[in-house]
Design a protein around this motif. Structure first.
Motif, PDB file in Angstrom:
ATOM      1  N   LEU A   4      -4.477   6.727 -35.459  1.00  0.00           N
ATOM      2  CA  LEU A   4      -5.579   5.770 -35.402  1.00  0.00           C
ATOM      3  C   LEU A   4      -6.666   6.248 -34.445  1.00  0.00           C
ATOM      4  O   LEU A   4      -7.856   6.084 -34.715  1.00  0.00           O
ATOM      5  CB  LEU A   4      -5.081   4.384 -34.998  1.00  0.00           C
ATOM      6  N   TYR A   5      -6.262   6.833 -33.328  1.00  0.00           N
ATOM      7  CA  TYR A   5      -7.252   7.347 -32.379  1.00  0.00           C
ATOM      8  C   TYR A   5      -8.081   8.451 -33.024  1.00  0.00           C
ATOM      9  O   TYR A   5      -9.313   8.458 -32.920  1.00  0.00           O
ATOM     10  CB  TYR A   5      -6.586   7.866 -31.102  1.00  0.00           C
ATOM     11  N   LYS A   6      -7.431   9.387 -33.685  1.00  0.00           N
ATOM     12  CA  LYS A   6      -8.166  10.481 -34.337  1.00  0.00           C
ATOM     13  C   LYS A   6      -9.139   9.949 -35.376  1.00  0.00           C
ATOM     14  O   LYS A   6     -10.283  10.387 -35.456  1.00  0.00           O
ATOM     15  CB  LYS A   6      -7.184  11.477 -34.973  1.00  0.00           C
ATOM     16  N   LEU A   7      -8.682   8.998 -36.195  1.00  0.00           N
ATOM     17  CA  LEU A   7      -9.546   8.422 -37.225  1.00  0.00           C
ATOM     18  C   LEU A   7     -10.714   7.655 -36.606  1.00  0.00           C
ATOM     19  O   LEU A   7     -11.854   7.770 -37.059  1.00  0.00           O
ATOM     20  CB  LEU A   7      -8.732   7.497 -38.134  1.00  0.00           C
ATOM     21  N   ALA A   8     -10.445   6.877 -35.567  1.00  0.00           N
ATOM     22  CA  ALA A   8     -11.507   6.111 -34.906  1.00  0.00           C
ATOM     23  C   ALA A   8     -12.508   7.045 -34.242  1.00  0.00           C
ATOM     24  O   ALA A   8     -13.727   6.828 -34.328  1.00  0.00           O
ATOM     25  CB  ALA A   8     -10.906   5.160 -33.867  1.00  0.00           C
TER      26      ALA A   8
END
Length: 67
Positions: free
Chosen positions: A8-12
């Motif tokens: 989720l961090y990478k996508l955000a």
């Protein structure tokens, strides 16, 4: 929870989503909350502590609409 929080961090960070709804079993959701980066937390619009394994699409839609 670690893998989900990292993904989720990478996508955000790449700007792949503006808002996200987290749905996970209560224990996993609790662990995930502790591991989410601030950048992801700012985009979380709802959190639903629910296990959806073996639910129909109709049941999942009803749950999301209620939330």
């Amino acid at each position: 929870a670690d893998d989900i929080a990292e993904r989720l961090y990478k996508l955000a960070h790449r700007g792949d989503f503006d808002e996200v709804v987290l749905i996970a079993p209560p224990q996993v959701l609790g662990e995930m909350r502790q591991k989410l980066h601030k950048e992801v937390c700012e985009k979380v619009k709802a959190q639903i502590p629910k296990t959806l394994t073996n639910h129909t699409i109709f049941e999942i839609e009803k749950l999301l609409q209620a939330a």
